[in-house]
Design a protein around this motif. Sequence first.
Motif, PDB file in Angstrom:
ATOM      1  N   THR A 202       0.812  -1.383  -0.257  1.00 47.91           N
ATOM      2  CA  THR A 202       0.373  -0.191   0.540  1.00 47.91           C
ATOM      3  C   THR A 202       0.769   1.128  -0.244  1.00 47.91           C
ATOM      4  O   THR A 202       1.911   1.367   0.361  1.00 47.91           O
ATOM      5  CB  THR A 202      -0.699   0.526   1.025  1.00 47.91           C
ATOM      6  OG1 THR A 202      -0.111   0.142   2.562  1.00 47.91           O
ATOM      7  CG2 THR A 202      -1.333  -1.516   1.706  1.00 47.91           C
ATOM      8  N   PRO A 203       1.000   2.413  -0.662  1.00 49.74           N
ATOM      9  CA  PRO A 203       1.115   3.255  -0.196  1.00 49.74           C
ATOM     10  C   PRO A 203       1.668   3.704   1.075  1.00 49.74           C
ATOM     11  O   PRO A 203       2.346   4.577   0.991  1.00 49.74           O
ATOM     12  CB  PRO A 203       0.759   4.949  -0.463  1.00 49.74           C
ATOM     13  CG  PRO A 203      -1.085   4.227  -1.747  1.00 49.74           C
ATOM     14  CD  PRO A 203      -1.269   2.472  -0.847  1.00 49.74           C
ATOM     15  N   GLU A 204       1.167   3.780   2.418  1.00 47.82           N
ATOM     16  CA  GLU A 204       1.337   3.447   3.259  1.00 47.82           C
ATOM     17  C   GLU A 204       2.920   2.995   3.794  1.00 47.82           C
ATOM     18  O   GLU A 204       3.456   3.119   4.728  1.00 47.82           O
ATOM     19  CB  GLU A 204       0.242   3.448   4.330  1.00 47.82           C
ATOM     20  CG  GLU A 204      -1.216   4.384   4.288  1.00 47.82           C
ATOM     21  CD  GLU A 204      -1.869   4.276   3.288  1.00 47.82           C
ATOM     22  OE1 GLU A 204      -2.299   5.303   2.746  1.00 47.82           O
ATOM     23  OE2 GLU A 204      -2.051   3.359   2.187  1.00 47.82           O
ATOM     24  N   ARG A 205       2.467   1.716   3.332  1.00 49.74           N
ATOM     25  CA  ARG A 205       3.121   0.859   3.926  1.00 49.74           C
ATOM     26  C   ARG A 205       5.068   1.397   2.821  1.00 49.74           C
ATOM     27  O   ARG A 205       5.756   0.949   3.308  1.00 49.74           O
ATOM     28  CB  ARG A 205       4.065  -0.835   3.110  1.00 49.74           C
ATOM     29  CG  ARG A 205       3.867  -1.865   4.288  1.00 49.74           C
ATOM     30  CD  ARG A 205       3.289  -2.901   3.590  1.00 49.74           C
ATOM     31  NE  ARG A 205       3.779  -3.867   4.556  1.00 49.74           N
ATOM     32  CZ  ARG A 205       4.116  -5.221   4.485  1.00 49.74           C
ATOM     33  NH1 ARG A 205       2.611  -5.752   3.351  1.00 49.74           N
ATOM     34  NH2 ARG A 205       4.136  -6.753   5.093  1.00 49.74           N
ATOM     35  N   ALA A 207       5.605   3.786   1.890  1.00 46.66           N
ATOM     36  CA  ALA A 207       5.896   5.997   2.700  1.00 46.66           C
ATOM     37  C   ALA A 207       6.434   5.508   3.770  1.00 46.66           C
ATOM     38  O   ALA A 207       7.664   5.780   4.219  1.00 46.66           O
ATOM     39  CB  ALA A 207       4.570   6.439   2.358  1.00 46.66           C
ATOM     40  N   ALA A 208       6.144   4.431   4.860  1.00 48.68           N
ATOM     41  CA  ALA A 208       6.674   4.321   5.839  1.00 48.68           C
ATOM     42  C   ALA A 208       8.133   3.711   5.484  1.00 48.68           C
ATOM     43  O   ALA A 208       9.447   3.743   7.153  1.00 48.68           O
ATOM     44  CB  ALA A 208       6.064   2.913   6.850  1.00 48.68           C
ATOM     45  N   GLN A 209       8.992   2.678   4.809  1.00 46.16           N
ATOM     46  CA  GLN A 209       9.728   2.127   4.349  1.00 46.16           C
ATOM     47  C   GLN A 209      10.573   3.002   4.602  1.00 46.16           C
ATOM     48  O   GLN A 209      11.264   4.214   3.808  1.00 46.16           O
ATOM     49  CB  GLN A 209       9.994   1.419   3.579  1.00 46.16           C
ATOM     50  CG  GLN A 209       9.452   0.716   3.522  1.00 46.16           C
ATOM     51  CD  GLN A 209       8.979  -0.542   4.030  1.00 46.16           C
ATOM     52  OE1 GLN A 209       9.745  -1.017   4.830  1.00 46.16           O
ATOM     53  NE2 GLN A 209       7.825  -0.264   5.286  1.00 46.16           N
ATOM     54  N   PRO A 221       6.777  14.510  -3.073  1.00 48.93           N
ATOM     55  CA  PRO A 221       6.702  13.682  -2.955  1.00 48.93           C
ATOM     56  C   PRO A 221       7.221  12.273  -4.306  1.00 48.93           C
ATOM     57  O   PRO A 221       7.069  13.876  -5.811  1.00 48.93           O
ATOM     58  CB  PRO A 221       4.620  13.542  -3.254  1.00 48.93           C
ATOM     59  CG  PRO A 221       5.039  14.555  -1.995  1.00 48.93           C
ATOM     60  CD  PRO A 221       5.568  15.381  -2.256  1.00 48.93           C
ATOM     61  N   LEU A 225       3.598   9.438  -3.206  1.00 46.42           N
ATOM     62  CA  LEU A 225       4.152   9.498  -2.361  1.00 46.42           C
ATOM     63  C   LEU A 225       5.335   9.569  -1.102  1.00 46.42           C
ATOM     64  O   LEU A 225       6.737  10.366  -2.519  1.00 46.42           O
ATOM     65  CB  LEU A 225       4.640   7.621  -2.443  1.00 46.42           C
ATOM     66  CG  LEU A 225       4.379   6.945  -2.985  1.00 46.42           C
ATOM     67  CD1 LEU A 225       4.546   5.509  -2.877  1.00 46.42           C
ATOM     68  CD2 LEU A 225       2.884   6.121  -2.071  1.00 46.42           C
ATOM     69  N   ASP A 226       5.200  10.149   0.130  1.00 43.54           N
ATOM     70  CA  ASP A 226       5.780  10.930   0.110  1.00 43.54           C
ATOM     71  C   ASP A 226       6.598  10.597   1.258  1.00 43.54           C
ATOM     72  O   ASP A 226       7.030   9.618   1.795  1.00 43.54           O
ATOM     73  CB  ASP A 226       5.346  11.948   1.678  1.00 43.54           C
ATOM     74  CG  ASP A 226       6.499  13.312   2.213  1.00 43.54           C
ATOM     75  OD1 ASP A 226       7.355  13.072   1.210  1.00 43.54           O
ATOM     76  OD2 ASP A 226       5.244  14.184   3.188  1.00 43.54           O
ATOM     77  N   ASP A 228      10.155   8.500   2.894  1.00 46.28           N
ATOM     78  CA  ASP A 228      10.971   8.859   4.403  1.00 46.28           C
ATOM     79  C   ASP A 228      12.422   8.453   3.876  1.00 46.28           C
ATOM     80  O   ASP A 228      13.085   7.656   4.002  1.00 46.28           O
ATOM     81  CB  ASP A 228      10.770   7.957   5.349  1.00 46.28           C
ATOM     82  CG  ASP A 228      11.426   7.940   6.703  1.00 46.28           C
ATOM     83  OD1 ASP A 228      11.598   9.273   6.763  1.00 46.28           O
ATOM     84  OD2 ASP A 228      11.171   7.119   7.442  1.00 46.28           O
TER      85      ASP A 228
END
Length: 310
Positions: A202-205, A207-209, A221, A225-226, A228
């Motif tokens: 998912t986009p959230e997953r 972006a969390a990496q 972005p 995706l923004d 990290d």
Amino acid sequence: MTRPARPLERLSLGDIDLRLLRVFMTIVQCNGFSAAQASLGMTQATISTHMRHLEERLRVRLCERGRAGFFLTDEGHQIHAACRDLFGSIDRFRATVGDTAGELSGQLSFGTVDAMVTNPALNLDRAIGAFHRMAPRVTLEFNVAAPQVLSQGLLSGTYHVVLMPAPERPVNTHSQPLFLETQKLYCGSLHPLFAVPDVALTPERLAAQAFAGRTYMQRLPICGLDFDWQAATPHMEGTLILLLSGAYIGFLPDHYATAEVERGRLRALAPDRVSFEDLFQIVYARQSPSRAAQALAKAIADHCTAKPAG
């Protein structure tokens, strides 16, 4: 105690001074004595001796070198700028003489970003071979650098022709679009996402990496995706090493990543959703470009097999 700077108008430049100044230019370009050894074909001790002689000739300290690293003094920055003007004028003179005589000669400096050798659309090796057969008397200097360095070098005269992504393009230059390069998001086989199905990315997953970006890119972005940002490098090889570490995800040209994907050491992450294209262009000075510069640009364009739309 540092002696007063010698007035440059009173300095008589001979062949040995020009050689020493070229050594200085190479040291600055390589950002240090050790890094310049391969380019100059000299030992570090010989390079140090040449620099000491040059500083004695000019009566100024040009750079500091030691445990704190390599950096130019204020006088070194001034002399470096003067060197760029000097050698740029010499190269333009040689090119003009060659043009007048109806032959391609002199020195031509070409720069590009890295990871071009694996691009099947570019055929840069064939283009350079064709250029050499056309202009055997031209001495070609070939360098690899980040886009900003290429842009600045084109403005300063360090580079006569550059191959780089758009929209980077210095003012007063001529550019020709060449090809589109696809960049995909990858992770290494040691990364936790390597075995995760695309549907679960998912986009959230993503972006969390921890993300490895390029030092010359704005931290905006990408593909919506923004990321990290936790690492950055100016080169594709640096990105590849970071990805293979298993600590980061990041973008690479698909042609550059192919070999590692086939070895099972890299994997594209959700490529149908997370990828983008870079437009590459060949650029040279708009005003009075040498015939050699135009000939190299044409050879590169002629051997490029994939033309961008429009």
